[in-house]
Design a protein around this motif. Sequence first.
Motif, PDB file in Angstrom:
ATOM      1  N   THR A 179      -8.323 -28.293  -9.071  1.00 54.92           N
ATOM      2  CA  THR A 179      -6.916 -28.176  -9.493  1.00 54.92           C
ATOM      3  C   THR A 179      -6.784 -27.547 -10.879  1.00 54.92           C
ATOM      4  O   THR A 179      -5.774 -26.897 -11.165  1.00 54.92           O
ATOM      5  CB  THR A 179      -6.242 -29.555  -9.505  1.00 54.92           C
ATOM      6  OG1 THR A 179      -6.985 -30.442 -10.361  1.00 54.92           O
ATOM      7  CG2 THR A 179      -6.204 -30.135  -8.095  1.00 54.92           C
ATOM      8  N   ASP A 180      -7.761 -27.774 -11.753  1.00 53.51           N
ATOM      9  CA  ASP A 180      -7.704 -27.212 -13.104  1.00 53.51           C
ATOM     10  C   ASP A 180      -9.095 -26.725 -13.519  1.00 53.51           C
ATOM     11  O   ASP A 180     -10.108 -27.389 -13.265  1.00 53.51           O
ATOM     12  CB  ASP A 180      -7.232 -28.264 -14.115  1.00 53.51           C
ATOM     13  CG  ASP A 180      -5.803 -28.709 -13.852  1.00 53.51           C
ATOM     14  OD1 ASP A 180      -4.884 -27.894 -14.017  1.00 53.51           O
ATOM     15  OD2 ASP A 180      -5.637 -29.871 -13.450  1.00 53.51           O
ATOM     16  N   SER A 236     -11.144 -24.995 -16.982  1.00 57.84           N
ATOM     17  CA  SER A 236     -11.146 -24.592 -18.389  1.00 57.84           C
ATOM     18  C   SER A 236     -12.531 -24.063 -18.727  1.00 57.84           C
ATOM     19  O   SER A 236     -13.535 -24.734 -18.473  1.00 57.84           O
ATOM     20  CB  SER A 236     -10.809 -25.789 -19.297  1.00 57.84           C
ATOM     21  OG  SER A 236     -11.028 -25.458 -20.663  1.00 57.84           O
ATOM     22  N   THR A 274     -11.422 -30.060 -12.815  1.00 62.18           N
ATOM     23  CA  THR A 274     -10.822 -31.254 -12.223  1.00 62.18           C
ATOM     24  C   THR A 274     -10.783 -31.042 -10.710  1.00 62.18           C
ATOM     25  O   THR A 274     -10.227 -30.045 -10.232  1.00 62.18           O
ATOM     26  CB  THR A 274      -9.394 -31.490 -12.750  1.00 62.18           C
ATOM     27  OG1 THR A 274      -9.439 -31.628 -14.172  1.00 62.18           O
ATOM     28  CG2 THR A 274      -8.807 -32.765 -12.146  1.00 62.18           C
ATOM     29  N   LYS A 308     -13.639 -35.374 -12.849  1.00 61.24           N
ATOM     30  CA  LYS A 308     -13.626 -34.452 -13.988  1.00 61.24           C
ATOM     31  C   LYS A 308     -15.073 -34.111 -14.312  1.00 61.24           C
ATOM     32  O   LYS A 308     -15.866 -34.993 -14.666  1.00 61.24           O
ATOM     33  CB  LYS A 308     -12.919 -35.079 -15.187  1.00 61.24           C
ATOM     34  CG  LYS A 308     -11.424 -35.293 -14.951  1.00 61.24           C
ATOM     35  CD  LYS A 308     -10.717 -35.755 -16.208  1.00 61.24           C
ATOM     36  CE  LYS A 308      -9.236 -36.035 -15.937  1.00 61.24           C
ATOM     37  NZ  LYS A 308      -8.510 -34.841 -15.443  1.00 61.24           N
ATOM     38  N   LYS A 351      -7.812 -20.948 -19.256  1.00 57.46           N
ATOM     39  CA  LYS A 351      -7.308 -22.068 -18.464  1.00 57.46           C
ATOM     40  C   LYS A 351      -6.664 -21.531 -17.197  1.00 57.46           C
ATOM     41  O   LYS A 351      -5.840 -20.609 -17.249  1.00 57.46           O
ATOM     42  CB  LYS A 351      -6.312 -22.902 -19.270  1.00 57.46           C
ATOM     43  CG  LYS A 351      -6.976 -23.669 -20.411  1.00 57.46           C
ATOM     44  CD  LYS A 351      -6.033 -24.670 -21.037  1.00 57.46           C
ATOM     45  CE  LYS A 351      -6.770 -25.498 -22.100  1.00 57.46           C
ATOM     46  NZ  LYS A 351      -5.907 -26.486 -22.750  1.00 57.46           N
ATOM     47  N   SER A 353      -4.660 -22.991 -13.846  1.00 60.04           N
ATOM     48  CA  SER A 353      -4.029 -24.172 -13.260  1.00 60.04           C
ATOM     49  C   SER A 353      -2.822 -23.737 -12.445  1.00 60.04           C
ATOM     50  O   SER A 353      -1.981 -22.959 -12.936  1.00 60.04           O
ATOM     51  CB  SER A 353      -3.592 -25.147 -14.368  1.00 60.04           C
ATOM     52  OG  SER A 353      -3.007 -26.301 -13.813  1.00 60.04           O
ATOM     53  N   GLY A 354      -2.759 -24.213 -11.209  1.00 65.54           N
ATOM     54  CA  GLY A 354      -1.614 -23.875 -10.360  1.00 65.54           C
ATOM     55  C   GLY A 354      -1.427 -22.383 -10.165  1.00 65.54           C
ATOM     56  O   GLY A 354      -0.294 -21.911 -10.061  1.00 65.54           O
ATOM     57  N   HIS A 390      -3.168 -18.177 -14.954  1.00 70.62           N
ATOM     58  CA  HIS A 390      -4.352 -17.971 -15.786  1.00 70.62           C
ATOM     59  C   HIS A 390      -3.908 -17.536 -17.188  1.00 70.62           C
ATOM     60  O   HIS A 390      -3.286 -16.481 -17.348  1.00 70.62           O
ATOM     61  CB  HIS A 390      -5.253 -16.900 -15.152  1.00 70.62           C
ATOM     62  CG  HIS A 390      -6.478 -16.587 -15.953  1.00 70.62           C
ATOM     63  ND1 HIS A 390      -7.307 -15.526 -15.672  1.00 70.62           N
ATOM     64  CD2 HIS A 390      -7.026 -17.219 -17.040  1.00 70.62           C
ATOM     65  CE1 HIS A 390      -8.291 -15.497 -16.537  1.00 70.62           C
ATOM     66  NE2 HIS A 390      -8.137 -16.501 -17.388  1.00 70.62           N
TER      67      HIS A 390
END
Length: 320
Positions: free
Chosen positions: A20-21, A23, A38, A84, A305, A307-308, A311
């Motif tokens: 989902t995430d 980094s 994550t 995580k 990063k 996410s969703g 970028h």
Amino acid sequence: MELLVKNKEGRIWDISGIVTDISLKTARTGKPATLELTLVDSGVYQHPKFGISNGDIVQFSKDGMDVFYGFVFSLDTGSDEQIKLTAYDQIRYLLGNGSYVLQDVTASEVIQKIAKDYGLKTGLLDQTEYRIPSLIEDDKKLLDIIMGAIGSELQYKGKLMAFYDDFGKLTLHKPEAMLLNLVLGAGHYLYDYSLKRSIDDDTYNTIFLYKDNEEIGQREFFPVSDKENVKRWGILHLYQKADDKANDAQIREKANNLLKLHNREKLSLSVQAIGDMRVRAGNFIYVLVADFETQLFLVDQCTHKISGGEHTMSLDIKVV
């Protein structure tokens, strides 16, 4: 995007669909690249034998680029059915200490020596020119030994080399190889920035190098200074011992190179921009903002990063 985990039993898990995430952090000096993920755990379609352990290999590719190859170092789980995961590249294994006594070596040779001793893989190591007369390091972090050797190339030859792990191989590049064809500015990926001008950190207008001459029993000094900047800022001096086996000409050259490097305001930017996976710490990029003319900046730290489906990247960059 492809995210794979390879465990010690030979299983390969494609975790792209349950992340989902993401980094990814890179720093120019002193740290390994860090990938933090994550993951959704215990999903309906999850394979009954799915599992990740510390030491497993993580590979991350995106936009046709092999971005990260490293090893799991920590796993956090809880009641929220999320994992995580934190993984580091090979440079993590250079954070342990070691002792070396080497003579007449280049930075490239120091990297090869340490990599061989600790079983680390190397890739393209651009040859450095400066030969270190005597390198004596006792109980010191391996990465610091390498970065000290690479720093000699900057001090004596004026070349800022880039050392990093390139998808599982320790790599050393000359500065020209790190130039990226990328312009950040209003309308060019950038959407926020802050600017800092400072003489408070690593700025010197006077250099005192010295060596102890055992033949005559005296300490000899090799000072250089910029009088105009001394009037402007006061004396900001760097006092440093020269290499014992360096001759007078080499010491004067080093002093002049240090003055050239440090005798100026430090201009640094913190930038928020649309993500470009090509960017990592050590790259040179162009920045166009209203406060100054377009110029070349060095990426000191970079965080991507994802996410969703969005970028972004945060950069700490500076003029060199």
